[in-house]
Design an enzyme around this catalytic site. Structure first.
Site, PDB file in Angstrom:
ATOM      1  N   LYS A 262       3.393   0.383  11.468  1.00 45.23           N
ATOM      2  CA  LYS A 262       3.438   1.684  10.803  1.00 45.23           C
ATOM      3  C   LYS A 262       3.037   2.794  11.769  1.00 45.23           C
ATOM      4  O   LYS A 262       3.642   3.853  11.804  1.00 45.23           O
ATOM      5  CB  LYS A 262       2.474   1.640   9.614  1.00 45.23           C
ATOM      6  CG  LYS A 262       3.038   2.236   8.351  1.00 45.23           C
ATOM      7  CD  LYS A 262       2.119   1.934   7.166  1.00 45.23           C
ATOM      8  CE  LYS A 262       2.630   0.794   6.297  1.00 45.23           C
ATOM      9  NZ  LYS A 262       1.681   0.385   5.263  1.00 45.23           N
TER      10      LYS A 262
ATOM     11  N   ARG B 263       4.743 -13.679   9.399  1.00 42.60           N
ATOM     12  CA  ARG B 263       5.397 -12.390   9.193  1.00 42.60           C
ATOM     13  C   ARG B 263       6.701 -12.337   9.973  1.00 42.60           C
ATOM     14  O   ARG B 263       6.937 -13.119  10.893  1.00 42.60           O
ATOM     15  CB  ARG B 263       4.471 -11.256   9.619  1.00 42.60           C
ATOM     16  CG  ARG B 263       4.122 -11.271  11.092  1.00 42.60           C
ATOM     17  CD  ARG B 263       2.970 -10.339  11.446  1.00 42.60           C
ATOM     18  NE  ARG B 263       3.287  -8.934  11.254  1.00 42.60           N
ATOM     19  CZ  ARG B 263       2.737  -8.156  10.307  1.00 42.60           C
ATOM     20  NH1 ARG B 263       1.841  -8.638   9.484  1.00 42.60           N
ATOM     21  NH2 ARG B 263       3.061  -6.900  10.205  1.00 42.60           N
TER      22      ARG B 263
ATOM     23  N   GLU C  62       0.870  -1.160   0.000  1.00 42.25           N
ATOM     24  CA  GLU C  62       0.000   0.000   0.000  1.00 42.25           C
ATOM     25  C   GLU C  62       0.918   1.224   0.000  1.00 42.25           C
ATOM     26  O   GLU C  62       1.794   1.307   0.871  1.00 42.25           O
ATOM     27  CB  GLU C  62      -0.796  -0.003   1.305  1.00 42.25           C
ATOM     28  CG  GLU C  62      -2.274   0.096   1.152  1.00 42.25           C
ATOM     29  CD  GLU C  62      -2.945   0.098   2.513  1.00 42.25           C
ATOM     30  OE1 GLU C  62      -3.472   1.144   2.875  1.00 42.25           O
ATOM     31  OE2 GLU C  62      -2.907  -0.944   3.205  1.00 42.25           O
TER      32      GLU C  62
HETATM   33  P1  ATP Z   1       2.085  -2.608   8.482  1.00 45.16           P
HETATM   34  O1  ATP Z   1       0.962  -3.429   9.037  1.00 45.16           O
HETATM   35  O2  ATP Z   1       3.373  -2.776   9.189  1.00 45.16           O
HETATM   36  O3  ATP Z   1       1.733  -1.182   8.294  1.00 45.16           O
HETATM   37  P2  ATP Z   1       1.161  -3.395   5.971  1.00 45.16           P
HETATM   38  O4  ATP Z   1       0.760  -4.812   5.910  1.00 45.16           O
HETATM   39  O5  ATP Z   1       0.086  -2.444   6.187  1.00 45.16           O
HETATM   40  O6  ATP Z   1       2.333  -3.196   7.030  1.00 45.16           O
HETATM   41  P3  ATP Z   1       1.463  -3.323   3.178  1.00 45.16           P
HETATM   42  O7  ATP Z   1       1.954  -2.234   2.315  1.00 45.16           O
HETATM   43  O8  ATP Z   1       0.042  -3.675   3.115  1.00 45.16           O
HETATM   44  O9  ATP Z   1       1.889  -2.939   4.656  1.00 45.16           O
HETATM   45  O10 ATP Z   1       2.339  -4.624   2.976  1.00 45.16           O
HETATM   46  C1  ATP Z   1       2.796  -5.080   1.742  1.00 45.16           C
HETATM   47  C2  ATP Z   1       3.139  -6.536   1.866  1.00 45.16           C
HETATM   48  O11 ATP Z   1       4.146  -6.735   2.867  1.00 45.16           O
HETATM   49  C3  ATP Z   1       1.933  -7.347   2.301  1.00 45.16           C
HETATM   50  O12 ATP Z   1       1.867  -8.497   1.478  1.00 45.16           O
HETATM   51  C4  ATP Z   1       2.213  -7.698   3.719  1.00 45.16           C
HETATM   52  O13 ATP Z   1       1.637  -8.928   4.066  1.00 45.16           O
HETATM   53  C5  ATP Z   1       3.738  -7.747   3.758  1.00 45.16           C
HETATM   54  N1  ATP Z   1       4.239  -7.493   5.108  1.00 45.16           N
HETATM   55  C6  ATP Z   1       3.934  -6.453   5.914  1.00 45.16           C
HETATM   56  N2  ATP Z   1       4.540  -6.595   7.118  1.00 45.16           N
HETATM   57  C7  ATP Z   1       5.258  -7.744   7.069  1.00 45.16           C
HETATM   58  C8  ATP Z   1       6.105  -8.454   7.997  1.00 45.16           C
HETATM   59  N3  ATP Z   1       6.348  -8.000   9.229  1.00 45.16           N
HETATM   60  N4  ATP Z   1       6.668  -9.610   7.583  1.00 45.16           N
HETATM   61  C9  ATP Z   1       6.455 -10.078   6.347  1.00 45.16           C
HETATM   62  N5  ATP Z   1       5.676  -9.477   5.433  1.00 45.16           N
HETATM   63  C10 ATP Z   1       5.073  -8.323   5.774  1.00 45.16           C
HETATM   64 MG    MG Z   2      -1.629  -3.837   4.740  1.00 45.54          MG
END
Ligand code: ATP
Ligand code: MG
Length: 587
Positions: A284, A274, A43
């Site tokens: 975030k 994760r 995102e």
């Molecule tokens: P956050 O929750 O930390 O803000 P997010 O999931 O909102 O992260 P996205 O931009 O949606 O951020 O994530 C992009 C990709 O990275 C998604 O496929 C998500 O599952 C993966 N991702 C996010 N955090 C992790 C993590 N700690 N370990 C592995 N993959 C991750």
């Molecule tokens: Mg997300």
């Protein structure tokens, strides 16, 4: 993957894990006609963190090792939170990790017309309806894990009426929240995600790519699976929290494929654990809070667990790959100790970083029997395991800088460095013997005096026959330059910031950090950044920003990306040579 990354990937054979097994089996059975297509779907609403590195490495890495490809897809279905600035930084981070999406850069917003067309199709099929309930009413009627949901009064609205309302929603006739479009699946499903999920909502907002064209926007669960299917993704891998969404993922694209709107074989979603790391926070919300409160020096502060921070810290893309290879891919959530990341970085830096000398806490050493005004070259290998990298000259003269803790006036037993009457070798130079000290009026030692033995110069015949136990580094005071050196350490002082028991439960188990009974900011490490002025080999000032070095006996350092210049050299410590954190406590 770019050639540069491919050629420096660690040579250990890939460890088996369930994603590799799934792909191997699909290739064997010919399920996708031999294709492997993955995607990384961020995102564009923030900077990527260490956790995202795992997702990037898995998606791009699995594609590359199977002759497939990985798409970079911006999941920009929420017009309120997204920005182009973040897209650029995400592209930079993926490239920095060594990957290339070629022409396969997409946006979920590229498919808005398809999402909309498919939504009308669902309505026409009697598989979706327009609901006029408020968000609170819908939430209240959703039921719980033990109670079924209650049907909306609008659930039996005719397809014609729903279609007309949906078109009026799109035309902008209604305010935000007035209606939503919901799939008609099963209000009694044990899986809450299948209880008539909302798939479109009204949002009168400008989108950073589609501008004001739309005022209805699709929700993630609907947009994501369709985007995957339209791009002919084969393996859609994501983190475990999406496991319960998989039945919905499959329901949507199966129906569309049955209706001839999507091609088979369809993508399949696989969930992995994760990356959770001790001594940092990866949410975030918390990262934003630390930046906005000024507790760190911005998103690229070398202590921040962001990829821009990692880069400035001197960490390497290969170090992240090593970490992921070593720790594997599992289907159960777990925590990794920060020392695993640091060790991966050390091991990679040990391979790639040339050796240099820096004196970080200087004390003057005067060689009384060395002629004033004279200097000579000593020769130091650039990498002890890589003789092909050659040697460089280190000038030696009468006055040198040594590390303050390489001298003790009254040493304890077992101290093998310099002390009155004792001998040490000056690395790559001569054996010297301490003959006295100069003190100021307050009794502080301001210089150490020594004499050198001219027959002991390293690399000359017979020089190594005389053994001394201590071997210390030094720089010629007349030749060394000063540098700002930023000594970074872990951002948090405890493994589980904010947890009720921040040191972890008995047996090293992670406490439930979701409980957040304490403020995680109380656990910041107050010694995570120390700025000092040290001495460096003169040529280090000329190093290009981002060049990494091992400062012998100290650790790995990088010429700062933003602030380093020939005139004002700045080096950041990436990691010390040895782990100084034992059982959660700084030693
Ligand atoms: P956050 O929750 O930390 O803000 P997010 O999931 O909102 O992260 P996205 O931009 O949606 O951020 O994530 C992009 C990709 O990275 C998604 O496929 C998500 O599952 C993966 N991702 C996010 N955090 C992790 C993590 N700690 N370990 C592995 N993959 C991750
Ligand atoms: Mg997300």
């Amino acid at each position: 993957m770019t050639d540069k990354a491919a050629s420096s990937v660690p040579s250990t054979p890939p460890a088996p894990h369930f994603l590799r097994a799934v792909i191997a089996e699909d290739l064997r059975s010919g399920k996708h006609g031999g294709r492997v297509v993955t995607r990384f779907p961020p995102e564009p609403n923030g900077y990527l963190h260490y956790g995202h590195a795992k997702s990037i490495i898995l998606n791009f890495g699995l594609a590359a090792e199977n002759g497939g490809r990985c798409h970079l897809r911006f999941d920009d279905t929420n017009p309120l939170k997204e920005d182009v600035e973040f897209e650029d930084s995400i592209c930079d981070a993926v490239r920095w990790l060594g990957y290339d999406w070629g022409e396969h850069r997409y946006h979920a917003s590229d498919y808005y017309d398809d999402f909309y067309r498919f939504a009308e199709w669902f309505i026409e099929q009697g598989l979706a309806y327009i609901d006029s309930q408020s968000a609170e009413e819908m939430r209240a009627a959703r039921g719980t894990l033990t109670e079924p949901g209650r049907a909306s009064p609008d659930r039996d609205r005719s397809a014609a009426e729903s279609l007309a309302l949906f078109r009026r929603m799109k035309a902008g006739e209604f305010a935000d929240g007035r209606y939503v479009l919901r799939l008609k699946i099963d209000m009694a499903s044990p899986n809450l995600n299948l209880r008539d999920p909302a798939i479109y909502r009204i949002r009168h907002a400008s989108h950073h790519r589609t501008g004001d064209k739309w005022c209805v926007y699709p929700l993630y669960d609907y947009a994501h699976c369709i985007s995957d299917a339209l791009e002919r993704i084969t393996h859609s891998i994501c983190t475990l929290e999406f496991q319960d969404h998989r039945p919905l993922y499959d329901w949507v694209i199966e129906k569309l494929a049955d209706g001839g709107l999507l091609e088979r074989p369809l993508p399949r979603q696989y969930e992995f654990a994760r990356l959770n790391l001790t001594y940092v926070v990866l949410s975030k919300r918390k990262l934003i809070e630390m930046v906005s409160k000024g507790l760190v020096d911005g998103w690229d502060d070398p202590r921040m667990p962001t990829l821009v921070g990692a880069r400035r810290r001197g960490f390497t893309a290969n170090g992240f790959r090593l970490l992921i290879e070593r720790t594997g891919v599992s289907k159960n959530d777990h925590w990794l100790d920060m020392s695993l990341l640091e060790n991966a970085m050390r091991d990679d830096l040990n391979e790639i970083a040339e050796r240099r000398v820096a004196v970080l806490d200087p004390l003057k050493l005067i060689i009384d029997n060395y002629p004033a005004g004279k200097s000579e070259d000593c020769f130091a290998p650039n990498h002890p395991q890589k003789p092909e990298l050659g040697k460089r000259a280190l000038p030696l003269s009468r006055e040198l800088w040594i590390e303050r803790d390489d001298f003790m006036e009254t040493p304890p037993k077992g101290y093998f460095r310099l002390s009155p009457g004792k001998e040490v070798r000056l690395r790559y130079g001569y054996i010297v013997q301490c003959v006295g000290v100069d003190k100021d009026a307050a009794g502080n030692i301001i210089a150490v005096h020594a004499t050198y033995d001219p027959d002991t110069k390293s690399g000359t015949p017979g020089a190594e026959t005389r053994k001394v136990k201590g071997n210390i580094h030094w720089l010629s005071a007349a030749h060394a330059k000063t540098a700002e050196v930023r000594l970074y350490d872990r951002l948090f002082a405890v493994p589980f910031p904010g947890a009720r028991n921040p040191l972890g439960d008995a047996g090293g188990e992670a406490p439930d950090t979701e409980l957040e009974e304490r403020d995680y900011l109380d656990d910041l490490n107050s010694n995570s950044k120390k700025i000092i002025t040290g001495y460096i080999e003169a040529a280090l000032a000329e190093a290009a920003p981002e060049t990494r070095f091992q400062f012998e006996r100290q650790g790995y350092f990088v010429a700062d990306l933003a602030d380093h210049s020939k005139e004002t050299p700045v080096f950041n410590r990436a990691v010390t040579l040895k782990d100084s954190w034992v059982s959660g406590i700084k030693m």
